[in-house]
Motif scaffolding. Structure first.
Motif, mmCIF file in Angstrom:
data_model
loop_
_atom_site.group_PDB
_atom_site.id
_atom_site.type_symbol
_atom_site.label_atom_id
_atom_site.label_comp_id
_atom_site.label_asym_id
_atom_site.label_seq_id
_atom_site.Cartn_x
_atom_site.Cartn_y
_atom_site.Cartn_z
ATOM 1 N N PRO A 179 0.855 -1.199 0.000
ATOM 2 C CA PRO A 179 0.000 0.000 0.000
ATOM 3 C C PRO A 179 0.891 1.249 0.000
ATOM 4 O O PRO A 179 1.633 1.465 0.969
ATOM 5 C CB PRO A 179 -0.784 -0.116 1.308
ATOM 6 N N PRO A 180 0.861 2.070 -1.073
ATOM 7 C CA PRO A 180 1.874 3.111 -1.232
ATOM 8 C C PRO A 180 1.941 4.100 -0.075
ATOM 9 O O PRO A 180 2.999 4.303 0.510
ATOM 10 C CB PRO A 180 1.487 3.825 -2.516
ATOM 11 N N ILE A 181 0.779 4.684 0.292
ATOM 12 C CA ILE A 181 0.837 5.801 1.239
ATOM 13 C C ILE A 181 1.210 5.322 2.639
ATOM 14 O O ILE A 181 2.063 5.910 3.306
ATOM 15 C CB ILE A 181 -0.496 6.571 1.222
ATOM 16 N N ASP A 182 0.612 4.177 3.040
ATOM 17 C CA ASP A 182 0.941 3.655 4.380
ATOM 18 C C ASP A 182 2.439 3.362 4.480
ATOM 19 O O ASP A 182 3.099 3.703 5.459
ATOM 20 C CB ASP A 182 0.175 2.346 4.649
ATOM 21 N N THR A 183 2.956 2.709 3.431
ATOM 22 C CA THR A 183 4.377 2.328 3.469
ATOM 23 C C THR A 183 5.264 3.558 3.549
ATOM 24 O O THR A 183 6.202 3.623 4.352
ATOM 25 C CB THR A 183 4.741 1.543 2.181
ATOM 26 N N LEU A 184 4.945 4.552 2.696
ATOM 27 C CA LEU A 184 5.798 5.738 2.634
ATOM 28 C C LEU A 184 5.795 6.472 3.969
ATOM 29 O O LEU A 184 6.860 6.829 4.490
ATOM 30 C CB LEU A 184 5.325 6.669 1.513
ATOM 31 N N THR A 185 4.599 6.670 4.542
ATOM 32 C CA THR A 185 4.545 7.435 5.794
ATOM 33 C C THR A 185 5.282 6.690 6.904
ATOM 34 O O THR A 185 5.978 7.297 7.714
ATOM 35 C CB THR A 185 3.087 7.699 6.215
ATOM 36 N N ALA A 186 5.152 5.358 6.916
ATOM 37 C CA ALA A 186 5.842 4.572 7.956
ATOM 38 C C ALA A 186 7.357 4.756 7.842
ATOM 39 O O ALA A 186 8.041 5.030 8.839
ATOM 40 C CB ALA A 186 5.472 3.100 7.809
#
Length: 459
Positions: free
Chosen positions: A389-396
């Motif tokens: 999942p792009p956004i979850d991964t990036l923010t993490a």
């Protein structure tokens, strides 16, 4: 690609210049330019002047450029320890179709570059590496030949297939009796006359073959053909020969073996012979295809990477991928600073640019923030392509970078279980990354300054 849209043409040019300068990172530079334009559109809708956006982007790219320098690490390797170089080439090959054999191809590329590299001057001439391919076999059969591969075979099937310490005579004169230039007709009316003529021809061939033997040649490479009689004689005298070798290949062989090309038999002397440690004929499976490999030459700066693959497309793709790997190895020999991949460098730059934005007054501040958002485009694309999942991964990852103050956390694309790119051994050249940011920013600035595109066809 044939692209009609004027702006898209600029994108193609952008990718081409990255390829020309660095040889790798062509996709990344287009993704970055695309997301910069996307961010610029939002700013334009807010009514910010395009020139101000361009200036803001320019400031931001300087911040990112310097920050890359700051997070880069030196990268030590020697001619004896090539493992670090191989790791970098593997990073390049992992996004290509040939990633199944990336370990092997990376090793081949590194060995080829080191064979032609001048480590003291930190210079590599990629023209000395010939990348050749032949359909058939499988990718794993790809090999590196320290020398030259010629698409020819021995002229007689019974000649030896392997010659060690060969002295090569390189001839451009045909192996046949001299013919008068004028039109002629020979009348032979008795058996004796025919015998005499045949005897004469045989004597002529004998002299030719003897001439080559006397000079000490153990292999004859000839630009022209020779008739069966000469072939038979060469076979009997145990002098292997190769015929119909093209002019370009002859020159390459002459350069590699340190020999001279001889135009007439009378001029053959021992000092004009080329030397090679091993000449072998290589056959492919059950097919009739054979090739000559001339290895361990006197002047062995030339190497050939010989690619095998199931079909033509696969070989072309492998050629392009190996070209990228060669360029990466060359860049590391030129400048051995690296940054870590997996989007970690971009995320780190994005954080640094975001933090610096508040120091600037005026509309540029917005542009600098947008630049930081645009840098997130690359890790987002990486996460999406890996099925995360792009956004979850990036923010993490981003929060992890800030909390641990660790600029080496990136997207875990291969699901190894760690975000630390140092452990995953994913890294890229520093000059490649800096070039990406500079080129993308320049193109976007140029596009922002265009008001309208007038196509000539509308008049």
């Amino acid at each position: 690609m044939d692209v009609d849209n004027q702006i898209a043409k600029l994108m193609v040019e952008l990718s081409r210049s990255q390829d020309y300068e660095i040889g790798d990172g062509t996709t990344g530079v287009v993704v970055l330019a695309g997301s910069l334009l996307e961010q610029a559109e939002k700013l334009l809708e807010r009514g910010i002047q395009p020139i101000r956006i361009a200036e803001g982007y320019e400031m931001a790219s300087k911040i990112a450029f310097d920050h890359l320098e700051h997070i880069s690490t030196r990268f030590e390797f020697t001619a004896a320890n090539i493992e670090p170089l191989v790791q970098t080439c593997m990073t390049t090959l992992s996004s290509k179709i040939v990633n199944r054999c990336k370990r092997m191809l990376a090793e081949i590329a590194v060995r080829a570059v080191l064979a032609v590299a001048d480590l003291e001057r930190k210079d590599v001439n990629l023209d000395l590496i010939k990348v050749d391919g032949k359909v058939g076999g499988k990718l794993e059969d790809t090999e590196l030949i320290y020398g030259i591969a010629v698409d020819k075979d021995m002229s007689h099937p019974q000649m030896p297939k392997r010659i060690e310490d060969a002295n090569i005579a390189i001839l451009t004169c045909p192996f046949e009796p001299p013919k008068p230039k004028t039109k002629h007709k020979v009348d032979i009316d008795t058996v004796e006359k025919f015998q005499t003529m045949r005897g004469q021809e045989q004597k002529y061939f004998d002299e030719m073959v003897q001439k080559c033997k006397d000079v000490g040649a153990t292999l004859v490479i000839c630009q022209w053909g020779f008739d069966d009689e000469a072939n038979h004689l060469l076979m009997q005298r145990n002098l292997p020969a190769v015929r119909w070798v093209g002019g370009v290949e002859l020159e390459l062989i002459a350069i590699a073996t340190g020999g001279r090309i001889v135009p007439r038999f009378q001029e053959l002397t021992p000092d004009k012979l080329g030397q090679a440690g091993l000449v072998r004929e290589k056959s492919f499976g059950t097919t009739k295809d054979r090739m000559l490999c001339i290895e361990r030459c006197a002047n062995s700066r030339a190497v050939t990477i010989f690619i095998r693959g199931g079909n033509k497309m696969m070989i072309e793709e492998a050629k392009r991928s190996i070209h990228d790997a060669l360029c990466v190895a060359r860049n590391l020999i030129r400048n051995n600073s690296i940054v870590y991949g997996g989007g970690s460098a971009e995320i780190s730059c994005s954080v640094a640019v975001e933090a610096a934005a508040d120091r600037y007054a005026g509309a540029e501040q917005y542009a600098i923030r947008s630049f930081a958002d645009a840098l997130d485009g690359i890790p987002l694309a990486l996460a999406e392509n890996s099925g995360l999942p792009p956004i979850d991964t990036l923010t993490a990852v981003k929060s992890q970078q800030i909390q641990e103050n660790n600029p080496y956390c990136g997207i875990d694309c291969n699901d190894v279980g760690t975000n630390d790119m140092r452990e995953q051994n994913v890294f890229e050249t520093l000059i490649g990354k800096q070039q990406q940011i500079l080129l993308a920013t320049q193109v976007v600035k140029m596009i922002l300054k265009i008001d309208d595109v007038i196509t000539p066809s509308e008049f």
